[in-house]
Design an enzyme around this catalytic site. Sequence first.
Site, PDB file in Angstrom:
ATOM      1  N   ASP A 180      -2.050  -7.670  15.010  1.00 41.43           N
ATOM      2  CA  ASP A 180      -1.417  -6.339  15.061  1.00 41.43           C
ATOM      3  C   ASP A 180      -1.501  -5.739  16.455  1.00 41.43           C
ATOM      4  OD1 ASP A 180      -4.143  -5.977  14.897  1.00 41.43           O
ATOM      5  OD2 ASP A 180      -4.063  -4.372  13.412  1.00 41.43           O
ATOM      6  N   TYR A 182      -0.714   4.020  10.842  1.00 44.34           N
ATOM      7  CA  TYR A 182      -1.021   2.990  11.847  1.00 44.34           C
ATOM      8  C   TYR A 182       0.205   2.827  12.725  1.00 44.34           C
ATOM      9  CZ  TYR A 182      -5.114   1.600   9.128  1.00 44.34           C
ATOM     10  OH  TYR A 182      -6.320   1.595   8.467  1.00 44.34           O
ATOM     11  N   GLU A 220      -5.352   4.079  14.015  1.00 48.82           N
ATOM     12  CA  GLU A 220      -6.294   3.183  14.690  1.00 48.82           C
ATOM     13  C   GLU A 220      -6.900   3.792  15.950  1.00 48.82           C
ATOM     14  OE1 GLU A 220      -3.051   2.730  14.535  1.00 48.82           O
ATOM     15  OE2 GLU A 220      -2.245   2.142  16.483  1.00 48.82           O
ATOM     16  N   ARG A 223       0.822  -1.216   0.000  1.00 53.18           N
ATOM     17  CA  ARG A 223       0.000   0.000   0.000  1.00 53.18           C
ATOM     18  C   ARG A 223       0.854   1.263   0.000  1.00 53.18           C
ATOM     19  NH1 ARG A 223      -3.267  -1.662   5.314  1.00 53.18           N
ATOM     20  NH2 ARG A 223      -1.313  -2.779   5.621  1.00 53.18           N
ATOM     21  N   HIS A 263      -0.131   0.938  16.255  1.00 59.80           N
ATOM     22  CA  HIS A 263      -0.319  -0.292  17.048  1.00 59.80           C
ATOM     23  C   HIS A 263       0.737  -0.414  18.147  1.00 59.80           C
ATOM     24  CE1 HIS A 263      -3.437  -1.573  14.300  1.00 59.80           C
ATOM     25  NE2 HIS A 263      -2.614  -1.404  13.280  1.00 59.80           N
TER      26      HIS A 263
END
Length: 362
Positions: free
Chosen positions: A270, A94, A118, A15, A96
């Site tokens: 994750d 992101y 997130e 991505r 995490h």
Amino acid sequence: MIIGVPYEIKDGETRVAMTPNLCRRCVKLGATVLVQKGAGTSVGFTDAAYRAAGAKITATASKVWRGADLIVKVKEPQPSEFKYFRADLTLFTYLHLAACPDLTAALVKKKVLGIAYESVEGRDGFLPLLKPMSHIAGRLSIQTGAYFLQSQNGGSGVLLGGIPGTMPGRVAIVGAGNSGAHACRMAVGMGARVAILDLDARKLEMIDEEYRGGVVTLMANPGNIEMAVADCDLLIGAVLVPNAKAPTVVTSAMVKKMRPGSVIVDIAIDQGGCIASIHPTSHHEPTYVKHGVVHYAVPNMPALVGRTSTLGLTQVTEPYLVQMVTRGIKQALAEQPGLAKGINTQDGLVVNRQVARALSYK
Ligand SMILES: NC(=O)c1ccc[n+]([C@@H]2O[C@H](COP(=O)([O-])OP(=O)(O)OC[C@H]3O[C@@H](n4cnc5c(N)ncnc54)[C@H](O)[C@@H]3O)[C@@H](O)[C@H]2O)c1
């Protein structure tokens, strides 16, 4: 504002954090956009397309990271990227962190403003930047699980849909949120017999309503989880306690009772994973066998369908990015409490309570 878009280096990642269309919009609003050479190539966005959208193509990661005020990424920075951290850098990606103590320490040490996708909250407390990737991971979990159930891939040789005259495969899904509900949809579509478990009775009621009783809904207590796990060919882990380390909902004793060649896909990896016997895997080595069961735990599953995932991700990050470009980062955070909820690290502190608790920070 100078925005940097690095090439993603996590294993198997495809991505990119910005499409040429989004780039064009940011440039029109006055931003300078630095895109690392080749950043969008694997999903069909060429350097020429970014250039035409007004981006400057930069040859190295170092130039993107060092030249930008705001780095927009997809996955959490990898150890080789920690050297670019500095006090006047904002990171929007992101993170995490509950599952990444080294990254957290590096962000804190260098006083990076770390805004985690997130953790960004919508008006009613939902997580708008996690949702599309959870939908994708949920849907992928079933096709991935079906693939590893095949005999040549180490699985038990069960076809999820079965054929007339045979039992269909059985799927158990723990967690009926965004990823779990979409896993359920795919599993039902493939003709499997599905049981889904959650602690939230409203989620179970919604599933029951949608499938008119065609899916077994179960309260996620230890007895029901044990029964559903022992009975399934494919187990999907899909729980989330926002920002926190995922709770272990399936014990090793339960995994040992699964039939040999059954498959586990732990989407929640994750956040550390929700199955006792799980550890992270990668796109290059996606599975391992433990207790006779195939375990799949890739933390960046959406990279498997990078084009759809890039479009799905950027359509939800776009409004926040536009706000940061037009108002400036500080003002955007002040005006949008939901975006401010995304801040995980700031001024050398962990400012998200769940992350702090998970990693023993004040
Ligand atoms: N591996 C990947 O590539 C990938 C991609 C996207 C999302 N994810 C992850 O998938 C996980 C799930 O995300 P989501 O968007 O579906 O979350 P969600 O909040 O929409 O759903 C999580 C569900 O888990 C339930 N739950 C919480 N604790 C539970 C417990 N002890 N027992 C049973 N159910 C419990 C909640 O009630 C909720 O319904 C997250 O960790 C997310 O980051 C992973």
